[in-house]
Motif scaffolding. Structure first.
Motif, short mmCIF file in Angstrom:
data_model
loop_
_atom_site.label_atom_id
_atom_site.label_comp_id
_atom_site.label_asym_id
_atom_site.label_seq_id
_atom_site.Cartn_x
_atom_site.Cartn_y
_atom_site.Cartn_z
N UNK A 19 -10.94 -6.84 13.39
CA UNK A 19 -10.46 -5.73 14.22
C UNK A 19 -9.87 -4.59 13.41
N UNK B 146 -3.27 -13.80 18.90
CA UNK B 146 -4.11 -12.64 18.60
C UNK B 146 -5.12 -12.93 17.49
N UNK B 147 -5.08 -14.10 16.94
CA UNK B 147 -6.13 -14.54 16.00
C UNK B 147 -6.09 -16.06 16.01
N UNK B 148 -7.24 -16.67 16.25
CA UNK B 148 -7.26 -18.14 16.37
C UNK B 148 -7.50 -18.85 15.04
N UNK B 149 -7.76 -18.08 13.97
CA UNK B 149 -7.96 -18.75 12.68
C UNK B 149 -6.69 -19.47 12.27
N UNK C 225 -0.90 -16.99 14.57
CA UNK C 225 -1.08 -15.53 14.71
C UNK C 225 -0.71 -15.13 16.13
N UNK D 65 -11.36 -22.28 10.97
CA UNK D 65 -11.41 -21.78 12.35
C UNK D 65 -10.53 -22.66 13.24
N UNK E 271 -7.98 -10.79 12.92
CA UNK E 271 -7.25 -9.71 12.23
C UNK E 271 -8.21 -8.85 11.40
N UNK F 214 -2.38 -7.27 10.51
CA UNK F 214 -1.73 -8.24 9.65
C UNK F 214 -1.02 -7.57 8.48
N UNK G 209 -19.88 -20.74 8.06
CA UNK G 209 -19.03 -20.72 9.25
C UNK G 209 -19.04 -19.35 9.92
N UNK H 285 3.90 -14.01 14.15
CA UNK H 285 3.31 -14.91 13.18
C UNK H 285 1.96 -14.44 12.71
N UNK H 286 1.56 -14.96 11.57
CA UNK H 286 0.24 -14.68 11.00
C UNK H 286 -0.06 -15.80 10.01
N UNK H 287 -0.89 -15.56 9.03
CA UNK H 287 -1.20 -16.63 8.08
C UNK H 287 0.02 -17.04 7.26
N UNK I 260 -16.31 -14.15 0.38
CA UNK I 260 -14.87 -14.36 0.55
C UNK I 260 -14.63 -15.38 1.67
N UNK J 236 -16.38 -18.28 4.11
CA UNK J 236 -17.49 -19.25 4.11
C UNK J 236 -18.64 -18.75 5.01
N UNK K 266 -13.55 -25.51 11.29
CA UNK K 266 -14.64 -25.26 10.34
C UNK K 266 -14.13 -24.37 9.19
N UNK K 267 -14.59 -24.63 7.96
CA UNK K 267 -14.03 -23.94 6.80
C UNK K 267 -14.23 -22.43 6.81
N UNK K 268 -13.18 -21.70 6.46
CA UNK K 268 -13.29 -20.24 6.29
C UNK K 268 -13.03 -19.83 4.84
N UNK K 269 -11.86 -20.15 4.33
CA UNK K 269 -11.57 -19.72 2.96
C UNK K 269 -10.98 -20.85 2.13
#
Lengths: 411, 411
Positions: free
Chosen positions: B241, A49-52, A41, A105, B238, B302, B168, A372-374, B163, B165, A109-112
């Motif tokens: 914000x 601009x996004x660390x995920x 990102x 993250x 993203x 995004x 986290x 860039x992004x996901x 949606x 986790x 660590x798990x997010x989605x």
């Protein structure tokens, strides 16, 4: 932009953009030196601009860097970059049941978690090419294991929760078959024609292409569908009618690539057919560039950003038209390649900070300036630059190309 | 368009668009006379281009038609239209466990179930207003039951799959609180201050507004957030914000409406604060109209369609500015209302086939010409026309309005 005339100049365009711009941009801005893996990102100038983290991109990025290491030069910075993604995947990619996450993250660590398994497909390809680079036994094993999981989730009935209630409307998408084809091609290239879930890579390739041809190719409509009913029938709803020309043309070049490897004129004809039909569906005669979505019957599509110009379909169409041209010498493909190449290189590159914008309005103005992004990172663009460079470098086709390029006016 | 000068002419604009254009369009094209309920996927001229049914819209449409029946005139065609949606919901809306679907086929077979419960919120409101129209006991009961389910899924920890986790990154959205507020307002209006899940509607309203104010309102940033951490903290990603000015301004007018009902200056000030901040965030000074998404820190968002102009945020901003103006007499709101009203009525209406386009490019050009889909149907636009007409018709505020309108130049 002055489009280069002749093979050597065009080859240099791709090579120089890859090695002098795109790869340095991602090495400079996209490597996470604290936690490993890739940060995608990035703002226009490379600021995070996004660390995920996208798990897709840990595989996609590792594939890119390891492919360059294997096929361009044994640059240790590229191998380190590939290793960083592979190790992040090993350390943080999987849920306890082994399925790969969609996002985590920065520190893993798990997010989605999502239903689908494209993370597995990219991880399989990345590990396969990394195994070739390093002789790392675990990478070979992981490549096979991820491809196995990909096939299991994608094609075992009921294994993946359906988006649409299958008792009411059983559907299938072309995407899972395309990824099966691509992943099997990559594993075969790197590991040999290994067997996964009872079939060799070549058998998975034949099966995927057969399914695509039988159920998604519609000669009456001159279209490759994205989603059809379980028997291949057209679903006359928004989703069923929605065409994605760039995606279909990506499918076309996977098949052309296979036809070329096998010197199989039937496969080449199939790939050219898809390219011919979907070029007509996708090329924007008014503003140039490739539309994102079109409706099979010319009706309004549900997705209101349908007429935007995204970087990745343009990358795929650049590859497909160049490959079609090298395989046929047909001036039509030279013309199409020139159209999409010139439009892309005129609108997507950022002359100030490098790399490409990803999302343009229909007329080519930038919508969001991020790099860039996901979904956008070191994959489609470097893959296109690398593939086209290497394709032009190969001598046999280059002769045909040179002839084709020579006959066109300089622009 | 010549914008009407003075209260009566403006009132007529809203009334005539509602009764002479929008409602006839949906009655003519959107009623399913074979299976009941509403078909919302309509092309520009009203042709049905997808027969799949939105369960949101069975509630939303029934709310619209029953509201007109209750507040405009006892037109049997409107009651029949409302009944059609209510009965379709009863017959085909629910899964075996009682949760409402997201989409079903034209004849009511299940297609998609989603995590969230906005279908329940719309069904509650529709049944409440239909109960008032008909004294139908089941409608009263269904309104309470759907609101109960809405509250349960939305606010019982762990009841709805997250949606992201939650171990986290625990998050919460402003949307569920806004729908709690709106649904409670509607139930109280139609059924009295009934108790659901241990609280009266007024208590749910107070609770929702309190949560929104405490956790989503950020004076340091002059913004109303869409998603925050579980303690109200800003998530510098993203999603965290991303601001949705039209959505926030919809929230503002829900609160202004409550402040007006209670003659509560604190609530009015809160609503005005949100409107003031989010107008500045959302209004496009270059092309006019309201942006869809903005980033809290002015970074790229995004979602690449961020700068498009959608019909529904414009409807919400038209309501909010008119309501703010009637509550304050402040010329600033008259000016804002004129800006957004004029821009909307100049760009969204289809002069040939009636109703409004839903999706415009930033500069006001039409992106997709359809009149409806899963998200656009007989709701935001008729609600805005009805609310503004009725607001202007009410005498006390109208005096302030007339003064405000009188002082502006005709356009």
């Amino acid at each position: 932009m002055t489009t280069p005339d002749g093979r050597a100049a065009l080859t240099a365009v791709y090579r120089d953009a890859l090695l002098g711009d795109v790869i340095p941009f991602w090495l400079r801005h996209g490597l996470d030196r604290d936690h490993g893996g890739y940060l995608t990102a990035l703002d226009r100038d490379g600021t995070v601009i996004d660390t995920d983290k996208s798990i897709w991109f840990q595989g996609r990025g590792a594939w890119t860097f390891a492919t360059l290491y294997n096929t361009v030069e044994q640059n240790p910075a590229w191998l380190d970059a590939a290793k960083s993604g592979i190790e992040f995947l090993r350390r943080c990619g999987s849920a306890p049941d082994g399925k790969l996450y969609f996002t985590v993250t920065r520190d893993g660590r798990p997010l989605r978690m999502r239903r689908y398994v494209y993370s597995e497909s990219f991880a399989a390809m990345a590990n396969a090419v990394y195994a070739k680079a390093t002789d790392d036994g675990q990478a070979t094993e992981d490549a096979m294991r991820y491809f196995d999981a990909y096939l299991d989730y994608s094609f075992t009935p009921g294994r993946m929760p359906a988006k649409v209630e299958p008792a009411t409307r059983p559907t299938k998408g072309v995407g899972p078959l395309m990824f099966c084809l691509l992943t099997a091609q990559e594993l075969r290239e790197q590991l040999g024609d290994v067997r996964v879930r009872g079939r060799s890579c070549t058998e998975w390739i034949d099966w995927s292409i057969g399914e695509i041809e039988r159920d998604f190719l519609k000669p009456d409509h001159e279209a490759l569908m994205e989603v059809v009913g379980s028997g291949g029938e057209i679903l006359d709803h928004f989703d069923g009618r929605q065409l994605n020309p760039g995606h279909a043309i990506e499918c076309a070049w996977f098949i052309l690539h296979e036809g070329k490897l096998r010197s199989d004129p039937r496969l080449v004809r199939l790939g050219l057919t898809i390219l011919d039909w979907m070029w007509k569906r996708g090329w924007d005669d008014e503003f140039g560039g490739v539309f994102y979505f079109r409706d099979l019957r010319g009706l309004p599509v549900q997705d209101y950003w349908h007429d935007m110009k995204f970087w990745w379909p343009h990358c795929e169409v650049v590859i497909a038209t160049l490959l079609a041209w090298t395989l046929t010498g047909d001036e039509k493909y030279a013309r199409w390649h020139r159209q999409v190449h010139d439009w892309s290189f005129r609108h997507f590159p950022d002359p100030e900070f490098g790399e490409w914008y990803g999302y343009l309005h229909r007329d080519g103005r930038v919508s969001v300036p991020l790099k860039g992004n996901l979904w956008k990172g070191p994959y489609h663009l470097p893959r296109m630059l690398w593939y086209c460079w290497k394709l032009l470098d190969a001598s046999k086709e280059a002769d045909v190309i040179a002839k084709g390029r020579g006959s066109r006016p300089a622009t």
